[in-house]
Design a protein around this motif. Structure first.
Motif, PDB file in Angstrom:
ATOM      1  N   MET A   1       8.738  -3.797  -5.167  1.00 15.69           N
ATOM      2  CA  MET A   1       9.395  -3.318  -3.879  1.00 15.69           C
ATOM      3  C   MET A   1       9.506  -1.904  -3.753  1.00 15.69           C
ATOM      4  SD  MET A   1       9.521  -6.321  -2.519  1.00 15.69           S
ATOM      5  CE  MET A   1      10.531  -5.607  -1.036  1.00 15.69           C
ATOM      6  N   TRP A   2       9.619  -0.985  -4.753  1.00 15.98           N
ATOM      7  CA  TRP A   2       9.710   0.429  -4.280  1.00 15.98           C
ATOM      8  C   TRP A   2       9.006   1.271  -5.562  1.00 15.98           C
ATOM      9  CZ3 TRP A   2      13.937  -2.791  -4.300  1.00 15.98           C
ATOM     10  CH2 TRP A   2      14.595  -3.167  -5.610  1.00 15.98           C
ATOM     11  N   PRO A   3       8.657   2.143  -5.592  1.00 12.30           N
ATOM     12  CA  PRO A   3       8.012   2.848  -6.717  1.00 12.30           C
ATOM     13  C   PRO A   3       8.827   3.046  -7.876  1.00 12.30           C
ATOM     14  CG  PRO A   3       7.819   4.106  -4.484  1.00 12.30           C
ATOM     15  CD  PRO A   3       8.797   3.158  -4.408  1.00 12.30           C
ATOM     16  N   SER A   4       8.415   2.727  -8.987  1.00 14.07           N
ATOM     17  CA  SER A   4       9.110   2.934 -10.228  1.00 14.07           C
ATOM     18  C   SER A   4       9.059   4.088 -10.953  1.00 14.07           C
ATOM     19  CB  SER A   4       8.490   1.748 -11.366  1.00 14.07           C
ATOM     20  OG  SER A   4       7.055   1.911 -11.472  1.00 14.07           O
ATOM     21  N   ALA A   5       7.888   4.899 -10.525  1.00 15.73           N
ATOM     22  CA  ALA A   5       7.693   6.456 -10.829  1.00 15.73           C
ATOM     23  C   ALA A   5       7.353   7.090  -9.775  1.00 15.73           C
ATOM     24  CB  ALA A   5       6.862   6.431 -12.189  1.00 15.73           C
ATOM     25  N   PHE A   6       8.238   7.808  -8.919  1.00 14.40           N
ATOM     26  CA  PHE A   6       7.867   8.355  -7.634  1.00 14.40           C
ATOM     27  C   PHE A   6       7.143   9.628  -7.883  1.00 14.40           C
ATOM     28  CE2 PHE A   6       8.698  11.537  -4.351  1.00 14.40           C
ATOM     29  CZ  PHE A   6       8.252  10.685  -3.177  1.00 14.40           C
ATOM     30  N   SER A   7       5.905   9.875  -7.010  1.00 12.06           N
ATOM     31  CA  SER A   7       4.939  10.909  -7.168  1.00 12.06           C
ATOM     32  C   SER A   7       4.178  11.024  -5.842  1.00 12.06           C
ATOM     33  CB  SER A   7       4.017  10.531  -8.269  1.00 12.06           C
ATOM     34  OG  SER A   7       3.024  11.569  -8.284  1.00 12.06           O
ATOM     35  N   LEU A   8       4.071  12.215  -5.371  1.00 11.04           N
ATOM     36  CA  LEU A   8       3.361  12.665  -4.229  1.00 11.04           C
ATOM     37  C   LEU A   8       2.098  13.202  -4.671  1.00 11.04           C
ATOM     38  CD1 LEU A   8       6.386  14.288  -2.089  1.00 11.04           C
ATOM     39  CD2 LEU A   8       5.219  11.856  -1.797  1.00 11.04           C
ATOM     40  N   GLU A   9       1.596  13.055  -5.715  1.00  6.86           N
ATOM     41  CA  GLU A   9       0.189  13.770  -6.260  1.00  6.86           C
ATOM     42  C   GLU A   9      -0.965  13.225  -5.441  1.00  6.86           C
ATOM     43  OE1 GLU A   9      -0.303  16.400  -8.166  1.00  6.86           O
ATOM     44  OE2 GLU A   9       2.050  16.458  -8.255  1.00  6.86           O
TER      45      GLU A   9
ATOM     46  N   ILE B   1       0.628  -1.152   0.195  1.00  7.99           N
ATOM     47  CA  ILE B   1      -0.087   0.165   0.038  1.00  7.99           C
ATOM     48  C   ILE B   1       0.977   1.356  -0.014  1.00  7.99           C
ATOM     49  CG2 ILE B   1      -1.598   1.167   1.508  1.00  7.99           C
ATOM     50  CD1 ILE B   1      -2.849  -1.248   2.161  1.00  7.99           C
ATOM     51  N   PHE B   2       1.761   1.311   0.799  1.00  7.95           N
ATOM     52  CA  PHE B   2       2.824   2.375   0.878  1.00  7.95           C
ATOM     53  C   PHE B   2       3.455   2.514  -0.483  1.00  7.95           C
ATOM     54  CE2 PHE B   2       7.005   3.982   1.937  1.00  7.95           C
ATOM     55  CZ  PHE B   2       6.745   5.480   2.484  1.00  7.95           C
ATOM     56  N   VAL B   3       3.968   1.643  -1.029  1.00  6.98           N
ATOM     57  CA  VAL B   3       4.613   1.650  -2.566  1.00  6.98           C
ATOM     58  C   VAL B   3       3.577   2.320  -3.329  1.00  6.98           C
ATOM     59  CG1 VAL B   3       5.581   0.605  -4.313  1.00  6.98           C
ATOM     60  CG2 VAL B   3       6.390   0.093  -1.964  1.00  6.98           C
ATOM     61  N   LEU B   4       2.592   1.809  -3.556  1.00  4.73           N
ATOM     62  CA  LEU B   4       1.412   2.132  -4.509  1.00  4.73           C
ATOM     63  C   LEU B   4       1.153   3.636  -4.252  1.00  4.73           C
ATOM     64  CD1 LEU B   4      -1.040  -0.815  -4.702  1.00  4.73           C
ATOM     65  CD2 LEU B   4       0.754  -0.004  -6.390  1.00  4.73           C
ATOM     66  N   SER B   5       1.130   4.010  -2.999  1.00  9.23           N
ATOM     67  CA  SER B   5       0.743   5.539  -2.589  1.00  9.23           C
ATOM     68  C   SER B   5       1.648   6.620  -3.137  1.00  9.23           C
ATOM     69  CB  SER B   5       0.417   5.662  -1.138  1.00  9.23           C
ATOM     70  OG  SER B   5       1.432   5.533  -0.386  1.00  9.23           O
ATOM     71  N   LEU B   6       2.946   6.252  -3.192  1.00 11.45           N
ATOM     72  CA  LEU B   6       3.876   6.949  -3.714  1.00 11.45           C
ATOM     73  C   LEU B   6       4.202   6.833  -5.350  1.00 11.45           C
ATOM     74  CD1 LEU B   6       6.738   6.592  -0.705  1.00 11.45           C
ATOM     75  CD2 LEU B   6       5.061   8.497  -1.361  1.00 11.45           C
TER      76      LEU B   6
ATOM     77  N   MET C   1      -4.981   4.284  -1.378  1.00 18.77           N
ATOM     78  CA  MET C   1      -3.837   3.987  -0.849  1.00 18.77           C
ATOM     79  C   MET C   1      -3.282   5.099  -0.070  1.00 18.77           C
ATOM     80  SD  MET C   1      -3.673   1.080  -1.674  1.00 18.77           S
ATOM     81  CE  MET C   1      -4.310  -0.087  -2.959  1.00 18.77           C
ATOM     82  N   ALA C   2      -3.313   6.296  -0.321  1.00 21.26           N
ATOM     83  CA  ALA C   2      -2.811   7.495   0.007  1.00 21.26           C
ATOM     84  C   ALA C   2      -3.622   7.820   1.448  1.00 21.26           C
ATOM     85  CB  ALA C   2      -2.705   8.752  -0.638  1.00 21.26           C
ATOM     86  N   VAL C   3      -4.947   7.709   1.353  1.00 20.98           N
ATOM     87  CA  VAL C   3      -5.751   7.845   2.506  1.00 20.98           C
ATOM     88  C   VAL C   3      -5.553   6.736   3.506  1.00 20.98           C
ATOM     89  CG1 VAL C   3      -8.120   8.154   3.260  1.00 20.98           C
ATOM     90  CG2 VAL C   3      -7.506   9.158   1.387  1.00 20.98           C
ATOM     91  N   THR C   4      -5.297   5.578   3.134  1.00 27.15           N
ATOM     92  CA  THR C   4      -4.954   4.466   4.063  1.00 27.15           C
ATOM     93  C   THR C   4      -3.832   4.747   4.870  1.00 27.15           C
ATOM     94  OG1 THR C   4      -6.055   2.949   2.462  1.00 27.15           O
ATOM     95  CG2 THR C   4      -4.800   2.046   4.265  1.00 27.15           C
ATOM     96  N   MET C   5      -2.831   5.211   4.061  1.00 25.27           N
ATOM     97  CA  MET C   5      -1.463   5.309   4.764  1.00 25.27           C
ATOM     98  C   MET C   5      -1.646   6.646   5.758  1.00 25.27           C
ATOM     99  SD  MET C   5       0.508   3.284   3.919  1.00 25.27           S
ATOM    100  CE  MET C   5       1.944   3.925   4.992  1.00 25.27           C
ATOM    101  N   VAL C   6      -2.303   7.629   5.303  1.00 23.12           N
ATOM    102  CA  VAL C   6      -2.826   8.759   6.316  1.00 23.12           C
ATOM    103  C   VAL C   6      -3.260   8.368   7.581  1.00 23.12           C
ATOM    104  CG1 VAL C   6      -3.674  11.192   6.586  1.00 23.12           C
ATOM    105  CG2 VAL C   6      -2.193  10.632   4.450  1.00 23.12           C
ATOM    106  N   ALA C   7      -4.042   7.592   7.368  1.00 19.56           N
ATOM    107  CA  ALA C   7      -5.004   6.950   8.510  1.00 19.56           C
ATOM    108  C   ALA C   7      -4.299   6.073   9.288  1.00 19.56           C
ATOM    109  CB  ALA C   7      -6.265   6.401   8.193  1.00 19.56           C
ATOM    110  N   THR C   8      -3.275   5.437   8.879  1.00 20.31           N
ATOM    111  CA  THR C   8      -2.432   4.326   9.443  1.00 20.31           C
ATOM    112  C   THR C   8      -1.204   4.548  10.009  1.00 20.31           C
ATOM    113  OG1 THR C   8      -3.477   2.661   8.077  1.00 20.31           O
ATOM    114  CG2 THR C   8      -1.571   1.871   9.327  1.00 20.31           C
ATOM    115  N   LEU C   9      -0.346   5.417   9.631  1.00 24.19           N
ATOM    116  CA  LEU C   9       1.022   5.830   9.939  1.00 24.19           C
ATOM    117  C   LEU C   9       0.996   6.387  11.485  1.00 24.19           C
ATOM    118  CD1 LEU C   9       2.963   7.297   6.772  1.00 24.19           C
ATOM    119  CD2 LEU C   9       3.242   5.191   8.295  1.00 24.19           C
ATOM    120  N   PRO C  10       0.179   7.422  11.680  1.00 28.62           N
ATOM    121  CA  PRO C  10       0.130   7.962  13.263  1.00 28.62           C
ATOM    122  C   PRO C  10       0.115   7.178  14.144  1.00 28.62           C
ATOM    123  CG  PRO C  10      -1.011   9.408  11.754  1.00 28.62           C
ATOM    124  CD  PRO C  10      -0.742   8.234  10.842  1.00 28.62           C
ATOM    125  N   ILE C  11      -0.729   6.193  13.985  1.00 27.31           N
ATOM    126  CA  ILE C  11      -0.966   5.325  15.022  1.00 27.31           C
ATOM    127  C   ILE C  11       0.335   4.113  15.190  1.00 27.31           C
ATOM    128  CG2 ILE C  11      -2.314   3.612  14.021  1.00 27.31           C
ATOM    129  CD1 ILE C  11      -2.910   5.171  17.593  1.00 27.31           C
TER     130      ILE C  11
END
Length: 313
Positions: A68-76, A50-55, A281-291
């Protein structure tokens, strides 16, 4: 000669047993560590995926495949999520209920556990049975909703705090921990002239740090991940929690509106486009990482608090 041969036989036998024991221990360790590594991979990979797909850039042809890692990095995706007003508001609501709810829960549970740890309390057994009874039997959803409505907590922020203020299971953990503390500490404080409140605040609470840290972690996770109470008791969009908004996004209730806005921004600013999958994926990471970040801070207290708090029933 016989006396010299006998010690040699015993020595060789001991060496053989030592070698077998060492080999058996090594084999056992390899099996255990191999199983733990496999378990780590099985549990960690979905989160990493999920983390890789979000990036990763959603327009990348390899998006969604094993990587295993983003092939085309993006923070959009993260920019789109963090620019959404409803998500930002839900983050504020979730942080607020966690910051307010956790200390109140700790205070109420600690005071109740301290009182019920005194077996000389009049009606001690009956009071404990009364609380334990609520662990196994509840009024159900409709009676609970009617009680909440009669207290004017519908569409009220405090509906996230008061109904779940005390967990009986957590209270039992803290009570059992307090019962195992040496009675001499309280007796010494009483000799020094301390009253019950002073003993509770200055003697009992400091030594209960492990179990209270464990309850802090439990309570924080419960508040941060809660979505059902927001779904049942609130109708105002400004009172929705982050997990409740995440459920809506995962069910594609809001994805299309967010995507249209995101695509307009992308076209105007010539940025990489996003997709519904990348937003999820991005929303899932935002909701998961802090806890998740709370675990390293409280890890040293977690196991100790659980073990000591569960010595007795």
């Amino acid at each position: 000669m016989q006396n010299e041969v006998a010690p040699q036989k015993h020595t060789s036998t001991r060496r053989q047993w030592a070698q077998r024991y060492t080999l058996g221990t090594l084999t056992g360790n390899l099996i255990v560590y191999g199983f733990l590594v496999l378990l780590f991979i099985v549990t960690f990979f979905p989160f990493w995926h999920i983390f890789v797909l979000s990036l990763n850039d959603a327009s990348d042809p390899t998006y969604g495949q094993f990587m295993m890692w983003p092939s085309a990095f993006s923070l959009e995706s993260y920019k789109t999520v963090l620019n959404d007003a409803e998500i930002l508001n839900s983050i504020v609501v979730t942080v607020g209920r966690t910051v307010i709810g956790v200390p109140l829960t700790l205070a109420c549970i600690a005071m109740l556990a301290y009182a019920l740890s005194k077996r000389e309390l009049v009606g001690w057994r009956g009071i404990n049975l009364f609380f334990v009874f609520t662990m196994y039997f509840s009024g159900g959803l409709i009676p609970t909703y009617m009680v909440v409505r009669s207290l004017n907590l519908i569409d009220n922020f405090w509906v996230f705090i008061f109904p779940g203020l005390i967990s009986i299971f957590w209270m039992i953990l803290v009570r059992t921990y307090m019962e195992n503390l040496p009675k001499e500490m309280e007796e010494a404080a009483q000799i020094e002239g301390a009253n019950d409140i002073q003993i509770f605040l200055k003697v009992i609470i400091p030594v209960c740090t492990p179990v209270l840290a464990t309850i802090t972690l439990f309570s924080a996770i419960s508040h941060w991940n809660a979505w059902y109470d927001s779904y049942i008791y609130t109708y105002n969009p400004k009172l929705k929690t982050l997990s409740a908004v995440l459920v809506k996004i995962l069910n594609q209730f809001q994805t299309n509106d967010m995507l249209s806005t995101a695509q307009q921004l992308a076209n105007e600013q010539r940025k990489m486009p996003v997709s519904s999958e990348s937003i999820r994926m991005a929303v899932t990471m935002v909701a998961t990482l802090p806890i998740i970040l709370m675990y390293p801070l409280l890890q040293k207290y977690f196991l100790k608090g659980m073990l000591i708090g569960a010595v007795k029933g």
